[in-house]
Design a protein around this motif. Structure first.
Motif, PDB file in Angstrom:
ATOM      1  N   ALA A 118       3.773 -14.919 -22.741  1.00 26.85           N
ATOM      2  CA  ALA A 118       3.010 -15.835 -21.891  1.00 26.85           C
ATOM      3  C   ALA A 118       2.849 -17.143 -22.654  1.00 26.85           C
ATOM      4  O   ALA A 118       2.573 -17.140 -23.856  1.00 26.85           O
ATOM      5  CB  ALA A 118       1.643 -15.254 -21.536  1.00 26.85           C
ATOM      6  N   GLU A 119       3.040 -18.242 -21.960  1.00 31.56           N
ATOM      7  CA  GLU A 119       2.828 -19.581 -22.516  1.00 31.56           C
ATOM      8  C   GLU A 119       3.590 -19.811 -23.819  1.00 31.56           C
ATOM      9  O   GLU A 119       3.061 -20.345 -24.782  1.00 31.56           O
ATOM     10  CB  GLU A 119       1.342 -19.839 -22.713  1.00 31.56           C
ATOM     11  N   GLY A 120       4.848 -19.365 -23.875  1.00 33.43           N
ATOM     12  CA  GLY A 120       5.691 -19.647 -25.024  1.00 33.43           C
ATOM     13  C   GLY A 120       5.411 -18.846 -26.275  1.00 33.43           C
ATOM     14  O   GLY A 120       5.857 -19.186 -27.358  1.00 33.43           O
ATOM     15  N   ARG A 121       4.652 -17.792 -26.156  1.00 36.88           N
ATOM     16  CA  ARG A 121       4.382 -16.926 -27.302  1.00 36.88           C
ATOM     17  C   ARG A 121       4.313 -15.481 -26.835  1.00 36.88           C
ATOM     18  O   ARG A 121       4.349 -15.203 -25.653  1.00 36.88           O
ATOM     19  CB  ARG A 121       3.091 -17.323 -28.018  1.00 36.88           C
ATOM     20  N   TRP A 155       1.917 -12.169 -26.841  1.00 41.22           N
ATOM     21  CA  TRP A 155       0.537 -11.744 -27.045  1.00 41.22           C
ATOM     22  C   TRP A 155       0.512 -10.258 -27.350  1.00 41.22           C
ATOM     23  O   TRP A 155       0.984  -9.445 -26.572  1.00 41.22           O
ATOM     24  CB  TRP A 155      -0.311 -12.040 -25.811  1.00 41.22           C
ATOM     25  N   PRO A 212      -3.578 -15.879 -21.294  1.00 37.94           N
ATOM     26  CA  PRO A 212      -3.564 -15.923 -19.836  1.00 37.94           C
ATOM     27  C   PRO A 212      -3.687 -14.527 -19.259  1.00 37.94           C
ATOM     28  O   PRO A 212      -3.160 -13.566 -19.805  1.00 37.94           O
ATOM     29  CB  PRO A 212      -2.208 -16.544 -19.508  1.00 37.94           C
TER      30      PRO A 212
END
Length: 180
Positions: free
Chosen positions: A80-83, A85, A176
């Motif tokens: 999520a969001e370029g990484r 988690w 997120p």
């Protein structure tokens, strides 16, 4: 997905992809592992502790930790969001304290480093409690978490092994659609 350990302290283990049939076993594991901390905080709810896992469960991103063909734990690593988690990292009480958590964490971080991805550690708001076992505290700190303080719910590790923390280092956004 296969990984293993040959450490004298850590048993041989593998990772396998989660299946829908695993959700209730993982929900029970989560309830068992988190019960003491949630009771200490006055937040244990027998239904909610299981339902929160069910609500965010993803077979696509969850791996089951297996020892002797039995579920010994799980870990979720979702993009999520370029990484990536990392969340829902639970070990059965009977396998804790033998280096398994460190071995699994090392494997997950090696994989994300090889992909050039940043890892965000999604932990509950209070982080590791001050009375946590020393091995748990060290493992969270190596992953970029802060032990014994309010960590704000997340910490990060950049590709290549550099750790960043919400307070003082890398400032990461809230995960997120976080459900933990």
């Amino acid at each position: 997905m296969s990984a293993g350990s040959t450490s004298a302290h850590s048993p041989d283990w593998t990772l396998r992809s989660a299946a829908t049939a695993d959700i209730e076993l993982i929900a029970e594991l989560r309830a068992t592992v988190m019960r003491a901390d949630l009771e200490r905080l006055g937040r244990y709810d027998e239904h909610r502790v299981r339902q929160r896992l069910r609500d965010g469960f993803s077979t696509r991103h969850t791996s089951i930790i297996v020892i002797d063909r039995a579920l010994a734990g799980c870990v979720t690593v979702r993009p999520a969001e370029g990484r990536q988690w990392m969340e829902h990292f639970y070990l059965a009480p009977h396998v804790q304290g033998r280096g398994l958590g460190s071995a699994v964490l090392r494997t997950v971080l090696e994989r994300t480093d090889a992909q050039g991805m940043t890892v965000g550690l999604n932990v509950r708001r209070r982080g590791v409690r001050p009375g946590a076992r020393p091995a748990t505290r060290r493992r969270r700190q190596r992953a970029g978490g802060r032990a014994g303080r309010r960590a704000g719910g997340q910490a990060g590790r950049r590709a290549g092994g550099q750790a960043g923390r919400r307070a003082g280092g890398l400032r990461l956004p809230r995960p997120p659609e976080s459900r933990t």
